[in-house]
Design a protein around this motif. Structure first.
Motif, PDB file in Angstrom:
ATOM      1  N   ALA A 175       7.840  -5.639   4.756  1.00 18.76           N
ATOM      2  CA  ALA A 175       6.779  -4.823   4.147  1.00 18.76           C
ATOM      3  C   ALA A 175       5.779  -5.666   3.356  1.00 18.76           C
ATOM      4  CB  ALA A 175       7.418  -3.774   3.232  1.00 18.76           C
ATOM      5  N   THR A 176       6.166  -6.885   2.995  1.00 18.81           N
ATOM      6  CA  THR A 176       5.364  -7.654   2.027  1.00 18.81           C
ATOM      7  C   THR A 176       3.899  -7.809   2.463  1.00 18.81           C
ATOM      8  OG1 THR A 176       7.354  -8.869   1.446  1.00 18.81           O
ATOM      9  CG2 THR A 176       5.284  -9.816   0.714  1.00 18.81           C
ATOM     10  N   PHE A 177       3.674  -8.212   3.720  1.00 15.84           N
ATOM     11  CA  PHE A 177       2.297  -8.429   4.158  1.00 15.84           C
ATOM     12  C   PHE A 177       1.480  -7.127   4.068  1.00 15.84           C
ATOM     13  CE2 PHE A 177      -0.695  -8.036   7.777  1.00 15.84           C
ATOM     14  CZ  PHE A 177      -1.709  -8.805   7.225  1.00 15.84           C
ATOM     15  N   PHE A 178       2.074  -6.034   4.535  1.00 14.20           N
ATOM     16  CA  PHE A 178       1.316  -4.770   4.590  1.00 14.20           C
ATOM     17  C   PHE A 178       1.023  -4.245   3.174  1.00 14.20           C
ATOM     18  CE2 PHE A 178       3.628  -5.345   8.506  1.00 14.20           C
ATOM     19  CZ  PHE A 178       2.595  -5.238   9.430  1.00 14.20           C
ATOM     20  N   GLU A 179       1.980  -4.446   2.279  1.00 18.04           N
ATOM     21  CA  GLU A 179       1.752  -3.986   0.907  1.00 18.04           C
ATOM     22  C   GLU A 179       0.717  -4.865   0.199  1.00 18.04           C
ATOM     23  OE1 GLU A 179       5.374  -1.729  -0.872  1.00 18.04           O
ATOM     24  OE2 GLU A 179       6.163  -3.582  -0.050  1.00 18.04           O
ATOM     25  N   THR A 180       0.808  -6.182   0.425  1.00 17.62           N
ATOM     26  CA  THR A 180      -0.181  -7.072  -0.193  1.00 17.62           C
ATOM     27  C   THR A 180      -1.576  -6.785   0.365  1.00 17.62           C
ATOM     28  OG1 THR A 180       1.420  -8.798  -0.646  1.00 17.62           O
ATOM     29  CG2 THR A 180      -0.827  -9.521  -0.397  1.00 17.62           C
ATOM     30  N   ARG A 181      -1.653  -6.550   1.679  1.00 18.28           N
ATOM     31  CA  ARG A 181      -2.938  -6.228   2.299  1.00 18.28           C
ATOM     32  C   ARG A 181      -3.518  -4.953   1.677  1.00 18.28           C
ATOM     33  NH1 ARG A 181      -3.047  -4.963   8.685  1.00 18.28           N
ATOM     34  NH2 ARG A 181      -2.134  -3.018   7.975  1.00 18.28           N
ATOM     35  N   ALA A 182      -2.653  -3.955   1.461  1.00 17.81           N
ATOM     36  CA  ALA A 182      -3.121  -2.703   0.847  1.00 17.81           C
ATOM     37  C   ALA A 182      -3.662  -2.980  -0.554  1.00 17.81           C
ATOM     38  CB  ALA A 182      -1.970  -1.689   0.788  1.00 17.81           C
ATOM     39  N   CYS A 183      -2.924  -3.781  -1.331  1.00 16.85           N
ATOM     40  CA  CYS A 183      -3.367  -4.097  -2.699  1.00 16.85           C
ATOM     41  C   CYS A 183      -4.707  -4.827  -2.674  1.00 16.85           C
ATOM     42  CB  CYS A 183      -2.332  -4.970  -3.415  1.00 16.85           C
ATOM     43  SG  CYS A 183      -0.829  -4.083  -3.826  1.00 16.85           S
ATOM     44  N   CYS A 184      -4.863  -5.686  -1.681  1.00 12.41           N
ATOM     45  CA  CYS A 184      -6.100  -6.442  -1.539  1.00 12.41           C
ATOM     46  C   CYS A 184      -7.280  -5.512  -1.270  1.00 12.41           C
ATOM     47  CB  CYS A 184      -5.913  -7.371  -0.346  1.00 12.41           C
ATOM     48  SG  CYS A 184      -6.431  -9.015  -0.619  1.00 12.41           S
ATOM     49  N   TYR A 185      -7.122  -4.630  -0.289  1.00  8.90           N
ATOM     50  CA  TYR A 185      -8.194  -3.670   0.052  1.00  8.90           C
ATOM     51  C   TYR A 185      -8.500  -2.755  -1.137  1.00  8.90           C
ATOM     52  CZ  TYR A 185      -7.859  -4.807   5.077  1.00  8.90           C
ATOM     53  OH  TYR A 185      -7.867  -5.432   6.289  1.00  8.90           O
ATOM     54  N   SER A 248       2.553 -12.273  -6.307  1.00 14.90           N
ATOM     55  CA  SER A 248       1.138 -12.679  -6.359  1.00 14.90           C
ATOM     56  C   SER A 248       0.252 -11.695  -5.582  1.00 14.90           C
ATOM     57  CB  SER A 248       0.968 -14.078  -5.738  1.00 14.90           C
ATOM     58  OG  SER A 248       1.892 -14.969  -6.300  1.00 14.90           O
ATOM     59  N   GLY A 249       0.889 -10.867  -4.728  1.00 15.83           N
ATOM     60  CA  GLY A 249       0.143  -9.936  -3.886  1.00 15.83           C
ATOM     61  C   GLY A 249       0.260  -8.497  -4.361  1.00 15.83           C
ATOM     62  N   GLY A 250       1.489  -7.998  -4.386  1.00 13.87           N
ATOM     63  CA  GLY A 250       1.683  -6.640  -4.895  1.00 13.87           C
ATOM     64  C   GLY A 250       2.476  -5.762  -3.951  1.00 13.87           C
ATOM     65  N   ILE A 251       2.866  -4.598  -4.442  1.00 11.01           N
ATOM     66  CA  ILE A 251       3.589  -3.621  -3.626  1.00 11.01           C
ATOM     67  C   ILE A 251       2.787  -2.321  -3.573  1.00 11.01           C
ATOM     68  CG2 ILE A 251       5.908  -4.592  -3.948  1.00 11.01           C
ATOM     69  CD1 ILE A 251       6.354  -2.515  -6.179  1.00 11.01           C
ATOM     70  N   ALA A 252       3.070  -1.511  -2.550  1.00 11.52           N
ATOM     71  CA  ALA A 252       2.290  -0.278  -2.374  1.00 11.52           C
ATOM     72  C   ALA A 252       3.215   0.857  -1.914  1.00 11.52           C
ATOM     73  CB  ALA A 252       1.142  -0.551  -1.415  1.00 11.52           C
ATOM     74  N   CYS A 253       2.827   1.519  -0.820  1.00  5.38           N
ATOM     75  CA  CYS A 253       3.561   2.720  -0.388  1.00  5.38           C
ATOM     76  C   CYS A 253       5.018   2.428  -0.030  1.00  5.38           C
ATOM     77  CB  CYS A 253       2.832   3.341   0.807  1.00  5.38           C
ATOM     78  SG  CYS A 253       3.753   4.634   1.643  1.00  5.38           S
ATOM     79  N   ALA A 254       5.298   1.326   0.678  1.00  7.64           N
ATOM     80  CA  ALA A 254       6.658   1.107   1.189  1.00  7.64           C
ATOM     81  C   ALA A 254       7.682   1.107   0.051  1.00  7.64           C
ATOM     82  CB  ALA A 254       6.724  -0.211   1.972  1.00  7.64           C
ATOM     83  N   HIS A 255       7.383   0.381  -1.036  1.00 12.45           N
ATOM     84  CA  HIS A 255       8.327   0.359  -2.169  1.00 12.45           C
ATOM     85  C   HIS A 255       8.305   1.678  -2.953  1.00 12.45           C
ATOM     86  CE1 HIS A 255       9.170  -3.876  -1.446  1.00 12.45           C
ATOM     87  NE2 HIS A 255      10.181  -3.748  -2.298  1.00 12.45           N
ATOM     88  N   ALA A 256       7.176   2.361  -2.972  1.00 13.33           N
ATOM     89  CA  ALA A 256       7.132   3.658  -3.669  1.00 13.33           C
ATOM     90  C   ALA A 256       8.053   4.654  -2.964  1.00 13.33           C
ATOM     91  CB  ALA A 256       5.693   4.180  -3.705  1.00 13.33           C
ATOM     92  N   ILE A 257       8.028   4.660  -1.635  1.00  9.76           N
ATOM     93  CA  ILE A 257       8.904   5.560  -0.872  1.00  9.76           C
ATOM     94  C   ILE A 257      10.369   5.153  -1.086  1.00  9.76           C
ATOM     95  CG2 ILE A 257       9.626   6.220   1.496  1.00  9.76           C
ATOM     96  CD1 ILE A 257       7.081   7.628   0.725  1.00  9.76           C
TER      97      ILE A 257
END
Ligand SMILES: NC(=O)c1ccc[n+]([C@@H]2O[C@H](COP(=O)([O-])OP(=O)(O)OC[C@H]3O[C@@H](n4cnc5c(N)ncnc54)[C@H](O)[C@@H]3O)[C@@H](O)[C@H]2O)c1
Ligand SMILES: [Zn+2]
Length: 365
Positions: A175-185, A248-257
């Motif tokens: 999930a790391t790449f997708f969550e970091t990408r979300a944080c970036c956007y 350094s990137g962040g977490i988003a939906c995957a970790h929230a779920i």
């Protein structure tokens, strides 16, 4: 303007038979070590680590971890450090042992060396300890001012550990790449409350590429309990890149779920990385991701032998009230759903869970 950041352990070492060389990795950080160990590894620590530490003139004691990272256990071990006069804490075991070692070192103002014996999550490299109460329920995140001084990933030990832990580590790292990408956007903040760095995003992408490239051969290696180049690259992705990129990137939906699912007792026995992987499918649905991207993620989940559909999680009946509760927690300000680039309502997340499960069913066999 909020700054960007890269935070990381001072040293990350990956290799074989590191217990017998422990002295060389810790000698720069102190001369009196408390080794906090999982029970299964205690004897090996006595046999392999103690002689080399003694030879190097490092005072060392091994202490058995009591099994849960609680305030009481942290205080018990802090007193052992104080009595022994230790200036280095070494955590050797699963994520809970590592978390307790980080916290004990913090309260004792000691250096900390982290020695994971399973690659089950990105816990080793982060500056966080997850604290539980005496009933084993989540209590809080203890945010630490520093990442570990040294993280030692012993590929032979990890290759010989149960396969299910390795698979869970892949799920967490996937999930790391997708969550970091979300944080970036979204221009949202990473785990240390600064903005995503380009390095964080780059590490997250490398983490994903290593997983896709190596998942098949690394899983084979773990099944045969062998150290291979694919296994080594996968350990680097799970233990180092995933942790540093998430911080350094962040977490988003995957970790929230995942955190929302953790509130239901029926998921108590499910590992963190397995819930994160399902949360990632939900995130991809919310993002309306390309089908090719979704298929790649599902390929990794299936190849790692992770749970795919909710039926695989043991959910035979979809109870709406349960999932509304999961969504409420996932969307609460304490969780990371707010890091998604497009603001999503609780109802959209609920519908995305149903959609992600349908998608998983379609690719199940
Ligand atoms: N600090 C962080 O950033 C972070 C990140 C993710 C998860 N966590 C925390 O990590 C914990 C979960 O960690 P975990 O999944 O490693 O579980 P765990 O620490 O409970 O370990 C699982 C079991 O595996 C055993 N084990 C370890 N190595 C083994 C080996 N080589 N062979 C056989 N058995 C072995 C352990 O003794 C334990 O019984 C949770 O408390 C979670 O909150 C922390
Ligand atoms: Zn995680």
């Amino acid at each position: 303007m909020i700054p960007r950041s890269i935070t990381s352990p001072k040293k990350f070492i990956i290799g074989q038979d590191l217990l017998a060389q422990l002295d060389s990795f810790i000698k720069d950080f102190g001369n009196n070590a408390l080794l906090i160990c999982d029970e299964f590894i205690l004897e090996r620590v006595q046999q392999q680590a103690m002689p080399c530490l003694e030879q190097a003139g490092i005072t060392a004691c091994a202490e058995k971890f009591q099994g849960e990272c609680t305030d009481n256990e942290i205080e018990r071990l802090r007193l052992v450090v104080e009595t022994q006069g230790a200036n280095i804490v070494v955590g050797i075991g699963g994520g809970k042992t590592l978390d307790v070692a980080k916290a004990v070192a913090h309260y004792s103002h000691a250096s900390v060396v982290i020695f994971p014996t399973i690659a089950s999550s990105d816990a080793p490299c982060t500056a966080v300890s997850v604290i539980y109460n005496e009933n084993g329920e989540f209590d809080r995140y203890l945010v630490l001012p520093q990442n570990p001084d040294v993280v030692l990933a012993d590929t032979r030990l990890i290759a010989q550990a149960p396969e299910k832990y390795f698979a869970a580590g892949i799920g967490d790292a996937l999930a790391t790449f997708f969550e970091t990408r979300a944080c970036c956007y979204a221009a949202s903040l990473n785990l240390v409350k600064t903005r995503v760095s380009r390095t964080g995003l780059g590490m997250a992408l490398m983490c994903y590429e290593l997983i896709v490239d190596n998942v098949e051969m690394a899983m084979e290696a773990v099944r045969r309990q062998e150290v291979t180049p694919a296994l080594e690259e996968m350990v680097e992705a799970i233990v180092y890149l995933s942790g540093v990129a998430a911080e350094s990137g962040g977490i988003a939906c995957a970790h929230a779920i995942c955190n929302g699912m953790s509130s239901l007792e029926k998921f108590n026995h499910i590992q963190h990385g397995e819930k994160v992987a399902f949360g990632l499918l939900v995130q991809l649905v919310l993002e309306k991701a390309d089908i090719e991207e979704i298929e790649n993620v599902i390929y990794v989940i299936k190849t790692a032998g992770l749970l795919l559909t909710l039926a695989d999680f043991g959910i035979d009946e979809f109870v709406e009230s349960d999932w509304r509760e999961v969504v409420d927690i996932a969307c609460s300000p304490a969780n990371s759903m707010g890091n998604m680039p497009v603001k999503v309502s609780a109802n959209q997340v609920y519908q995305a869970i149903i959609e992600a499960n349908k998608l998983a069913q379609r690719y199940h066999d």
